[in-house]
Design an enzyme around this catalytic site. Structure first.
Site, PDB file in Angstrom:
ATOM      1  N   ASP A  99      -1.149  -4.875   5.676  1.00 49.96           N
ATOM      2  CA  ASP A  99      -2.174  -5.723   4.992  1.00 49.96           C
ATOM      3  C   ASP A  99      -1.814  -5.909   3.853  1.00 49.96           C
ATOM      4  O   ASP A  99      -1.154  -5.180   3.130  1.00 49.96           O
ATOM      5  CB  ASP A  99      -3.646  -5.241   5.132  1.00 49.96           C
ATOM      6  CG  ASP A  99      -3.829  -3.870   4.539  1.00 49.96           C
ATOM      7  OD1 ASP A  99      -3.016  -2.988   4.779  1.00 49.96           O
ATOM      8  OD2 ASP A  99      -4.828  -3.703   3.822  1.00 49.96           O
ATOM      9  N   GLU A 100      -2.059  -7.159   2.974  1.00 49.14           N
ATOM     10  CA  GLU A 100      -1.915  -7.495   1.665  1.00 49.14           C
ATOM     11  C   GLU A 100      -0.582  -7.316   1.083  1.00 49.14           C
ATOM     12  O   GLU A 100      -0.335  -7.047   0.249  1.00 49.14           O
ATOM     13  CB  GLU A 100      -3.044  -6.725   0.806  1.00 49.14           C
ATOM     14  CG  GLU A 100      -4.395  -6.759   1.405  1.00 49.14           C
ATOM     15  CD  GLU A 100      -5.537  -5.967   0.575  1.00 49.14           C
ATOM     16  OE1 GLU A 100      -6.826  -6.686   0.289  1.00 49.14           O
ATOM     17  OE2 GLU A 100      -5.264  -4.943   0.307  1.00 49.14           O
ATOM     18  N   VAL A 101       0.347  -7.839   1.819  1.00 53.20           N
ATOM     19  CA  VAL A 101       1.667  -7.800   1.239  1.00 53.20           C
ATOM     20  C   VAL A 101       1.669  -9.030   0.265  1.00 53.20           C
ATOM     21  O   VAL A 101       0.951 -10.056   0.379  1.00 53.20           O
ATOM     22  CB  VAL A 101       2.665  -8.126   2.651  1.00 53.20           C
ATOM     23  CG1 VAL A 101       4.082  -8.413   2.040  1.00 53.20           C
ATOM     24  CG2 VAL A 101       2.467  -7.026   3.409  1.00 53.20           C
TER      25      VAL A 101
ATOM     26  N   HIS B 288       0.849  -1.097   0.014  1.00 52.20           N
ATOM     27  CA  HIS B 288      -0.038   0.031  -0.238  1.00 52.20           C
ATOM     28  C   HIS B 288       0.824   1.162  -0.023  1.00 52.20           C
ATOM     29  O   HIS B 288       0.653   2.158   0.661  1.00 52.20           O
ATOM     30  CB  HIS B 288      -1.235  -0.061   1.338  1.00 52.20           C
ATOM     31  CG  HIS B 288      -2.047  -1.252   0.931  1.00 52.20           C
ATOM     32  ND1 HIS B 288      -3.072  -1.038   0.150  1.00 52.20           N
ATOM     33  CD2 HIS B 288      -2.187  -2.419   1.476  1.00 52.20           C
ATOM     34  CE1 HIS B 288      -3.648  -1.917  -0.078  1.00 52.20           C
ATOM     35  NE2 HIS B 288      -3.411  -2.925   0.861  1.00 52.20           N
TER      36      HIS B 288
END
EC number: 3.2.1.52
Lengths: 606, 606
Positions: free
Chosen positions: A365-367, A302
């Site tokens: 989040d969301e690596v 992100h």
């Protein structure tokens, strides 16, 4: 309650009736069996006719209050004509919170003025004096330990003035009391005057200390004015945490004092930024309203726009994006670059200066392993510097390498090792979480569903949680898909009843004490300043009552008050969505939702 | 097209570069393979740098135009600096449409001023003269026969002025040309100036004559200002019919001059009404914008509030409502009451005076037999006066009795027997429609799905149709249910791609010529003035292009222009929903929607 309802017939109006011929009221309301029923005004009933808000004040278990109070709620059956121009506050002088209280009281007075329709003006009535006794008026920072409770009593003084006495431990409790007091005052459109409940005794405190809104201001830019409107709505609903997801891959609107070039490259335009002054102003605006601003700097995924010149971001706008991330334009820090941590320390330092956080959100989040795995410099470093392979476990190590170094840099800037919030992710799964994210440091924010086993696993391991499970609390769901077919990924739209029914106590069961609270989350891929109010409100208010009161009853019992509170938000200039035809507001109980009467299960205690 | 794109490199800027240091632009755009690509400004590229809107003007098949033109579209590759303060119109003088044209031109100039960001002012540049040649400038009423076509040519005069010549048959065509012209003018934020395309030749006309928005202003009241905003959006999108569903069971906001008591009892409040002045003003406001206001007085169902004192409405707020109608508060005319028709004639007369309709909408949807069947006076009349039974067929006769008498009363007030629009219903089913609704009089508006067999049956029987099939064109779908469980009845939300893909040509096949067009429909149970803009826009604009151009390409080919048009609506003060992150607007083609690339089927011709 039945006795009180019967007493309504005895309500004494201390005011006299007046009307203008051109818009003489046609309807009055009677409280019958707990709902306000619309009835014609006749010559016989004109003098005693109740306006709709007056009826609502005394009809139903909690009158017009939102959220419902938790300890004691008593209101008499009398209304007094209130003089809008004679309202005073007595508050401890020369304390740290004195200025805040004065500003909060000014807002209270504005709210009362806002009750009067534009073009109308009211005259005469009783004076109101608010006497606040605050145990510790030097507390001006909200923490999980802050006592937000209050007691509010209203009575008539011998000289005819109305006395509202507030007792609280902190400014924050006193401020909530003012909010409640404002909800006990109405505009009577039959008589064109403000009226206040004459007798009341309310004792109140929240169940959960973390009652929040997450707002993403990076997918689309949200103007400061729009953020302020939502903080107004939070104040009116007694919510207390504004979680500011201030940057993301798409844009970098936060102006870092020490690294302004990130914003210059990364903002959507030079006017779509949050300057230091903007941020300071917003923090104080929120504090007056009992709301703390909690910053998130999301990493190592992100990130993207703004970092182009640094060489610290991999995969920015890698295409086809679905091979590298969950939505365009991708972007993820390269943890192997030492210089990255110097920049992070600078940004953390700027944020710590501004937000003075007692808890900090590091995202997480969301690596995407595939992003790192496709970046030559990273895989080469993993191999040569660390002798790691390229398995999922190795990428967890890489992530931990980043997180440990980033945390170390953050702690260089904070005066103590404050708690860190991170999102549920691969790192919070049971095989990793205790190794990498000690529960003494980390609080976990859950974005997966209420049924995710990770929740109970984390609770069993002693983690404190904040619930933002998308199946109830993602406010962006239900619109057209923009990166996939049909509707967006977390469709359908979560109605206010779904939000209301999302009980942390039910989800956490015996571990309820480890749940700090919840946040409604608005990710802004498909929202900007034009429609942000309606996406948040009034649904966030449903969460507000759930978290303030954790009521044992379901949304159905709250429906009439929800419609009232929505009108309250509208009156404050917040473009809250309509939930039903106005007819349902004016005809309480006549819009039942038969198919939805089965909703009680969600609020059973476990 | 490829040649023209290559030529972009040759674009000559006749203006000089200037910038202020505090917000010096960082990005320029280059048209590469049909999309505008974001690129850093360097010292070498500063003078020739293209702003994003400048790039968009020349990149892609239709530049920044919405809807796409249908006959000829040519623009050169040059931009000229335009002087906002030197813009003139030559239009036929002393004709019936002259005043309209002057107002339309004033609006055009306002639109140009609206392109300049607040706080900025522009200086210098070329004068613009608009020369309009209009074949029949005395036409000021829009009908299905009105010629809305136009030709627009732009060139540079020898004295340096810019000439825009418009050729059209009517004011309505000329007005569309102004709309197109406004879309060929941009604000260049690199140079802080307005620019206009130097050379253009556009020939354009709509495919369907009925391009509408239905707005319900009775479930919730919609303020006149909000209606005007939507009419602005319709004008910008070349839509032409505002279908005003002005009354319903829930409220009666329309002030009937001869029957004002209906509004006094039936409006939500004395300020939530549409007075005669409001309506007249709105009709003229719309006419200037090329939009006709089409009134609907829905009957015999969908009546209620306001009629309490007449005795002409059965079942109002009958409970449990689901036994009597589809949503509270029910309400349906009692066709047996002779006095009813006198009231209807008065209302029709008032509406005819105001709207001067060439076509009138009589509603006719969702008639409930169970309501009539449960009303003693009605069933008694059916038996004694008509010797009818109480079968479905008998209630169709009763309905026909009402419709015939109501139509007779309407025609007493109109100067000719104008066409009547009615909704699909039991009366339009194959066994009834030819008997009761002759196709010489009735146009049918379809609200069921695109796959409803009734559509083809009606077409085969020679009916003209307006499509508002709910599976694509109901703009209120996808939110929380308010009278049933889960989400509302017509969920899910219809994304703009669904709206765009709803091709009348596909649905009607060989009967395409009988389809007058379509309407996006916004029923307002869960919308009011606070969120009406976002519910309508930008999705209605997707319908606008479908109806104007019936393009053979799908939404994907229109995506970049849709994002541009959404920003245009925002610039006009319309709170249109965001469709994607602003990042996608600034990085054309980099937010592909892979899962949705299969969408082409919907636009194949049949």
């Amino acid at each position: 309650m039945e006795i009180r309802r019967a007493c309504l017939l005895l309500i004494a109006f201390v005011f006299s009736y007046s009307s203008s011929a051109d818009s003489e009221p046609v309807w009055r309301w009677e409280c019958i069996s707990g709902t306000c029923q619309k009835t014609r005004i006749t010559n016989e009933t004109r003098d005693s006719a109740l306006s709709l808000p007056a009826c609502q004040l005394f009809c139903g278990e909690y009158g017009r209050l939102w959220p419902q109070p938790t300890k004691e709620y008593y209101t008499g059956n009398y209304l007094l004509h209130l003089n809008l121009n004679s309202i005073d506050l007595n508050y401890p002088q020369d304390k740290k919170s004195t200025a805040l209280a004065n500003l909060a009281f000014r807002r209270f007075a504005q709210q009362l003025r806002g009750l009067v329709p534009s073009g109308k003006s009211t005259r005469g009535g009783r004076s109101l004096v608010v006497n606040a006794q605050v145990e510790d008026p030097d507390i001006i920072r909200l923490t999980y330990a802050t006592d937000e409770s209050y007691i509010l009593k209203i009575n008539e003084l011998s000289d005819g003035r109305v006395n509202a006495s507030i007792t609280s431990n902190t400014f924050f409790g006193a401020r909530h009391a003012l909010e409640t007091l404002s909800q006990l005052i109405i505009y009577d459109d039959i008589r064109n005057e403000l009226q206040i409940v004459r007798d009341a005794s309310i004792s109140d405190s929240p169940v959960y200390p973390h009652r929040g809104l997450l707002l993403d201001t990076a997918r689309n830019f949200i103007p400061i004015d729009a953020i302020k409107r939502s903080i107004d709505g939070m104040a009116a609903s007694k919510m207390n945490i504004f979680h500011w997801h201030i940057t993301d891959s798409h844009s970098f609107p936060f102006v870092s004092k020490s690294r302004p070039e990130l914003t210059r490259l990364g903002a959507y335009s030079s006017s779509q930024v949050y300057t230091e002054d903007d941020v300071r102003d917003l923090i104080e605006y929120a504090r007056v309203r009992g709301v703390k601003v909690l910053p998130e700097f999301d990493a190592p995924a992100h990130v993207g726009e703004g970092w182009q010149d640094t060489g610290y971001v991999a995969c920015l706008n890698a295409q086809p994006w679905m091979d590298y991330c969950v939505e365009p334009p991708c972007g993820q820090f390269d943890p192997t670059k030492d210089g990255l941590y110097d920049v992070l320390e600078d940004i953390y330092g700027d944020m710590v200066d501004l937000f003075e956080p007692d808890v900090f959100h590091m995202g997480g989040d969301e690596v995407s392993n595939s992003c790192w795995n496709s970046t030559e410099s990273i895989v080469s470093w993993m191999s040569t510097e660390k002798s790691w392979g390229r398995t999922a476990t190795d990428f967890v190590k890489l992530w931990d390498y980043f997180q440990s170094k980033a945390l170390e840099r953050l702690y260089r800037k904070t005066s103590s090792n404050i708690p860190i919030i991170m999102w549920t992710s691969g790192l919070t799964e049971s095989e990793n979480v205790t190794a990498y994210l000690p529960n003494t440091t980390y609080i976990i924010q859950v974005w997966t569903t209420a049924f995710d086993l990770q929740i109970i696993e984390l609770l069993q391991r002693g983690y404190r949680l904040i619930l933002s499970n998308y199946d109830a609390l993602y406010l962006d769901c239900g619109f057209g898909g923009w990166v996939q077919g049909g509707n967006n990924w977390c469709s359908p739209y979560k109605g206010w009843d779904v939000v209301y029914s999302n009980s942390p106590a039910l989800i956490a069961g015996t571990y309820k004490e480890q749940v700090l609270g919840s946040e409604g989350a608005l990710w802004t891929e498909q929202v900007d300043g034009a429609s942000v109010d309606g996406r948040i409100w009034p649904r966030l208010a449903a969460l507000a009552e759930r978290l303030w009161a954790e009521p044992s009853t379901g949304w159905k019992a709250a429906e009439e008050r929800m419609l009232i509170h929505r009108e309250r938000l509208i009156g404050m200039g917040i473009a809250a969505e309509a939930l039903q035809p106005q007819w349902c507001l004016q005809n309480e109980g006549d819009c039942p939702a038969p198919g939805r009467a089965l909703e009680s299960a969600a609020v059973k205690r476990v």
